[in-house]
Design a protein around this motif. Structure first.
Motif, PDB file in Angstrom:
ATOM      1  N   TYR A 125     -21.517  39.829 -27.669  1.00  0.00           N
ATOM      2  CA  TYR A 125     -20.621  38.826 -28.275  1.00  0.00           C
ATOM      3  C   TYR A 125     -20.441  37.632 -27.338  1.00  0.00           C
ATOM      4  O   TYR A 125     -20.577  36.471 -27.740  1.00  0.00           O
ATOM      5  CB  TYR A 125     -19.284  39.498 -28.572  1.00  0.00           C
ATOM      6  CG  TYR A 125     -18.199  38.585 -29.083  1.00  0.00           C
ATOM      7  CD1 TYR A 125     -18.376  37.861 -30.254  1.00  0.00           C
ATOM      8  CD2 TYR A 125     -16.985  38.481 -28.420  1.00  0.00           C
ATOM      9  CE1 TYR A 125     -17.378  37.043 -30.729  1.00  0.00           C
ATOM     10  CE2 TYR A 125     -15.984  37.676 -28.893  1.00  0.00           C
ATOM     11  CZ  TYR A 125     -16.182  36.953 -30.044  1.00  0.00           C
ATOM     12  OH  TYR A 125     -15.191  36.149 -30.508  1.00  0.00           O
ATOM     13  N   LEU A 126     -20.186  37.952 -26.048  1.00  0.00           N
ATOM     14  CA  LEU A 126     -19.979  36.878 -25.082  1.00  0.00           C
ATOM     15  C   LEU A 126     -21.269  36.110 -24.853  1.00  0.00           C
ATOM     16  O   LEU A 126     -21.257  34.885 -24.691  1.00  0.00           O
ATOM     17  CB  LEU A 126     -19.476  37.462 -23.765  1.00  0.00           C
ATOM     18  CG  LEU A 126     -18.173  38.229 -23.909  1.00  0.00           C
ATOM     19  CD1 LEU A 126     -17.846  38.961 -22.646  1.00  0.00           C
ATOM     20  CD2 LEU A 126     -17.064  37.276 -24.272  1.00  0.00           C
ATOM     21  N   VAL A 166     -26.512  45.877 -20.123  1.00  0.00           N
ATOM     22  CA  VAL A 166     -25.238  45.543 -20.759  1.00  0.00           C
ATOM     23  C   VAL A 166     -25.244  44.208 -21.497  1.00  0.00           C
ATOM     24  O   VAL A 166     -24.472  44.012 -22.429  1.00  0.00           O
ATOM     25  CB  VAL A 166     -24.066  45.533 -19.742  1.00  0.00           C
ATOM     26  CG1 VAL A 166     -23.787  46.933 -19.273  1.00  0.00           C
ATOM     27  CG2 VAL A 166     -24.351  44.606 -18.590  1.00  0.00           C
ATOM     28  N   THR A 198     -25.955  44.390 -25.198  1.00  0.00           N
ATOM     29  CA  THR A 198     -25.286  45.453 -25.947  1.00  0.00           C
ATOM     30  C   THR A 198     -23.779  45.297 -25.823  1.00  0.00           C
ATOM     31  O   THR A 198     -23.120  44.816 -26.728  1.00  0.00           O
ATOM     32  CB  THR A 198     -25.701  46.827 -25.399  1.00  0.00           C
ATOM     33  OG1 THR A 198     -25.509  46.833 -23.996  1.00  0.00           O
ATOM     34  CG2 THR A 198     -27.152  47.106 -25.705  1.00  0.00           C
ATOM     35  N   ARG A 199     -23.262  45.646 -24.649  1.00  0.00           N
ATOM     36  CA  ARG A 199     -21.820  45.602 -24.475  1.00  0.00           C
ATOM     37  C   ARG A 199     -21.298  44.176 -24.532  1.00  0.00           C
ATOM     38  O   ARG A 199     -20.241  43.902 -25.092  1.00  0.00           O
ATOM     39  CB  ARG A 199     -21.459  46.218 -23.126  1.00  0.00           C
ATOM     40  CG  ARG A 199     -19.986  46.417 -22.969  1.00  0.00           C
ATOM     41  CD  ARG A 199     -19.662  47.094 -21.659  1.00  0.00           C
ATOM     42  NE  ARG A 199     -18.358  46.674 -21.199  1.00  0.00           N
ATOM     43  CZ  ARG A 199     -17.215  47.123 -21.702  1.00  0.00           C
ATOM     44  NH1 ARG A 199     -17.245  47.991 -22.666  1.00  0.00           N
ATOM     45  NH2 ARG A 199     -16.064  46.686 -21.258  1.00  0.00           N
ATOM     46  N   TYR A 200     -22.040  43.235 -23.944  1.00  0.00           N
ATOM     47  CA  TYR A 200     -21.548  41.866 -23.868  1.00  0.00           C
ATOM     48  C   TYR A 200     -22.277  40.928 -24.813  1.00  0.00           C
ATOM     49  O   TYR A 200     -22.327  39.734 -24.575  1.00  0.00           O
ATOM     50  CB  TYR A 200     -21.658  41.356 -22.425  1.00  0.00           C
ATOM     51  CG  TYR A 200     -20.760  42.115 -21.493  1.00  0.00           C
ATOM     52  CD1 TYR A 200     -19.382  42.062 -21.642  1.00  0.00           C
ATOM     53  CD2 TYR A 200     -21.276  42.914 -20.487  1.00  0.00           C
ATOM     54  CE1 TYR A 200     -18.547  42.771 -20.811  1.00  0.00           C
ATOM     55  CE2 TYR A 200     -20.439  43.633 -19.647  1.00  0.00           C
ATOM     56  CZ  TYR A 200     -19.078  43.552 -19.818  1.00  0.00           C
ATOM     57  OH  TYR A 200     -18.243  44.256 -19.005  1.00  0.00           O
ATOM     58  N   ALA A 232     -21.705  33.855 -27.754  1.00  0.00           N
ATOM     59  CA  ALA A 232     -20.678  32.797 -27.723  1.00  0.00           C
ATOM     60  C   ALA A 232     -21.040  31.752 -26.675  1.00  0.00           C
ATOM     61  O   ALA A 232     -20.915  30.543 -26.914  1.00  0.00           O
ATOM     62  CB  ALA A 232     -19.314  33.403 -27.435  1.00  0.00           C
TER      63      ALA A 232
END
Lengths: 481, 202
Positions: free
Chosen positions: B147-148, B140, B143-145, B151
């Motif tokens: 952006y975080l 994850v 892929t899913r995270y 950041a």
């Protein structure tokens, strides 16, 4: 468990942020690998980069939700991002001439401002409790460093440290609230939280979480009772940095505040409306009275900004679309007034250096009539006298409050504005009716331009900018639901 | 006695004993070394519980970085720990209160586990036994995270820039090594041949 990104074009709503990241890192590299200090070059490039991002936002808009719901770009976020970018560009512009004297002429300053702007834009676009927090920290951390950048000055260091400690406290409260909201809804994505709340009666734990979230954010917009850091930080930080603090971060935090309350927590609007009304009244009243005894211009502006946050929150208290439109308009006008006012203050340079005391502005109108006129216009607009921009901004939020039957809130607001007229007019009196004591240097070209533009905006607002801004703000407010 | 249970008791016994030694030993350097021992044994317990990612992170971050940093601080700062610990006894009452609260909470957790084991063991998100932690995170985080993740990377970049810009000072007059100058040095730049008359000196 896959990403929703298929190719580079799917990232289009996040292009402005991507451009800022890449640009900031590039400018950092240029700054690090240059032998000499290239502050001016980097500052100019940073302004250019933000200008380009502004153009991208305005003329190539692309909306959508990205990163599995972590990031949203809609009309509201675009409106607020444009304001933030204008605020940051303005802050960098007005710091050009004063950078050396305030020990800000390091290439890191524009880079940190860029990264802070990036954090603000991510805050505005946050659509998930986690991305909200990370973006907020990115913005805050950059601001703490910028506040303490004049590291040989005890006051600037104190301002940075104070801001850091209190900011960390507010982040803790915000995180605690976020964890409770997550605990009682089982979701971190804002849209999913709204759905979860709408399902049934809100639990007391959720309300607790909401209160803590709003307390953390009230810190960032410096609303009473979380305003204590503002006067000290504004006074201690170098003036160009204060100009930056007073403008863009407030807009970003206000945008987040509005998105959370009006957008996410819409099903329990009566609960948050009480909180917003409470902090709005406190901010307006406290600022109106506390500013009276101030002799330092920056402290005075700090209290004035606390008061204006209170006025903007009057619009939000209404909990209606017209109210949110009012908040958006108010922030736009506040931004223009703040940048214009700081351009004036940064051009007040006597033989002794930059002026910060109100008493040093005696007789300014005789030696520098243009600066004095602009300051006077800004002051009248901050009071909210027609036909200046500040009047129409206040009109809009009070109208929304009256439409929502919050008559007494509007009455308190008008009374607070009347009280605040006293300290704004004191500056005008000092400039026009006292005997001059100092010789003032001529304002640098870029400050004159900023002052002229801000003055033009404020004076001709009702004929020129008012209509388009109101229309854009209306579309922005509508996009939140 | 099964083998995991045997290891569990070994790890926890050493962990508790070394934790006790951290506060009991007089020499602060010994304390830090016992702290490292406690960390490693705690990592062993994590490993037994199936949290292999946490175990390795504990060793990498806490033993590798934090404990070594402690060691540096202890050795480089001139702190008189005997002096520091003198007034400790007056904090005893509040320490006892905190200890009792901790003990009660521990009892409550254990009690709920004995009374309703199905509630205490139930997790909101059941763990997929077929996927180990590291793989589950890896699936994850980029892929899913993503952006975080990115950041958070930018936040760390800001922290780094901030630390440098606030503390780095270019002192004037510091002599830095310049290899080119060293290599390019000629005898005539450095050596002076003086003819000394006997009995006079220079």
């Amino acid at each position: 468990m896959t990403s929703d990104l298929t190719d580079i074009f799917a990232l289009a709503p996040a292009y402005p942020e991507l451009a800022l990241v890449i640009g900031a890192v590039l400018l950092l590299m240029i700054g690090v690998f240059q032998k000499n200090n290239h502050f001016m070059t980097i500052n100019g490039l940073a302004i250019g980069l933000m200008g380009a991002v502004l153009v991208l936002l305005l003329f190539a808009p692309s909306d959508g939700v990205l990163f599995n719901g972590g990031f949203v770009q809609d009309e509201f976020s675009r409106f607020m991002k444009v304001l933030v970018l204008i605020g940051s560009i303005g802050a960098l512009l007005v710091s050009v001439s004063a950078a050396e004297e305030h020990a800000l002429n390091k290439f890191e300053y524009p880079v940190l401002v860029l990264l802070a702007t990036l954090g603000m834009m991510m805050m505005i676009s946050a659509n998930d409790l986690i991305s909200l927090y990370v973006a907020l920290e990115l913005q805050s951390l950059s601001l703490y460093v910028v506040a303490a950048l004049k590291r040989d000055s005890a006051r600037a260091t104190e301002a940075g440290l104070k801001y850091f400690v209190l900011g960390a406290l507010s982040s803790g409260m915000l995180l605690y609230g976020a964890s409770m909201v997550y605990g009682f809804t089982g979701q971190t994505e804002l849209g999913a939280i709204t759905e979860a709340i709408a399902l049934g009666e809100p639990s007391i734990g959720l309300i607790f979480g909401l209160v803590f979230l709003l307390a953390g954010l009230a810190f960032k917009i410096s609303a009473v009772p979380f305003h204590m850091w503002t006067p000290d930080v504004y006074e201690g930080a170098p003036t160009p940095v204060t100009a930056f603090f007073a403008a863009a971060p407030k807009v970003a935090a206000m945008a987040l505040f509005v998105r959370l309350t009006y957008g996410t927590f819409a099903p329990i609007s009566t609960d948050w409306q009480q909180i917003v009304i409470f902090i709005s009244i406190l901010s307006m009243v406290l600022a109106a009275f506390a500013a009276i005894g101030q002799n330092n211009v920056k402290r005075l502006i700090a209290y004035s900004s606390i008061g204006h946050v209170g006025f903007a929150l009057v619009g939000l208290s209404a909990g209606s679309q017209a109210g949110v439109q009012g908040v958006a308009i108010y922030m736009a006008v506040y931004l223009a007034m703040t940048i214009g006012l700081f351009a004036c203050i940064l051009s007040l340079k006597s033989d002794k250096g930059y002026i910060e005391q109100i008493s040093d502005m005696k007789g300014l109108a005789q030696s520098r009539p243009f600066i004095a006129v602009i300051i006077a216009v800004m002051m009248f607009s901050l009071i909210g006298l027609p036909p200046l921009a500040g009047f129409f901004a206040k009109w809009q939020v009070f109208l929304a409050a009256v439409e929502a039957r919050l008559y007494w809130l509007a009455v308190i607001g008008v009374l607070a504005s009347a009280v605040s007229a006293f300290y704004y007019l004191r500056i005008v009196r000092t400039m026009y009716f006292d005997e001059p004591e100092n010789n003032f240097a001529a304002a640098p070209m870029e400050l004159t331009v900023v002052m002229g533009l801000a003055g033009l905006f404020v004076i001709t607002y009702v004929f020129t900018f008012g209509g388009p801004i109101a229309r854009m703000a209306e579309i922005a407010a509508a996009s939140l639901h | 006695m099964t083998l995991p249970l045997f290891f569990f008791y070994i790890f926890s016994a050493i962990c508790i004993a070394s934790a006790l030694m951290v506060i009991a030993s007089r020499n602060p350097v010994h304390s830090v070394l016992f702290l490292i021992l406690a960390f490693v044994n705690a990592a062993g317990i994590f490993m037994l519980a199936g949290a292999e990612f946490l175990a390795l992170i504990l060793i990498v971050v806490y033993v590798g970085a934090v404990a070594v940093l402690f060691l540096f601080v202890v050795m480089m700062l001139d702190v008189d720990f005997a002096e520091l610990g003198k007034g400790m006894l007056q904090y005893m009452p509040i320490a006892i209160v905190v200890g009792i609260i901790f003990g009660l909470e521990l009892l409550m957790v254990a009690g709920s586990w004995f009374i309703t084991p199905e509630v205490a063991g139930g997790s909101v998100l059941p763990i997929d036994a077929g996927v180990e932690n590291t793989r589950a995170l890896g699936q994850v985080i980029y892929t899913r995270y993503v952006y975080l993740f990115e950041a958070a990377g930018i936040v760390l970049l800001v922290a780094m820039i901030g630390a440098i810009v606030l503390t780095l000072r270019h002192k004037p007059g510091v002599r830095r090594q310049d290899i080119a100058t060293q290599v390019g040095r000629r005898p005539k730049d450095a050596v002076e041949v003086v003819k000394v008359e006997s009995g006079k000196g220079i």
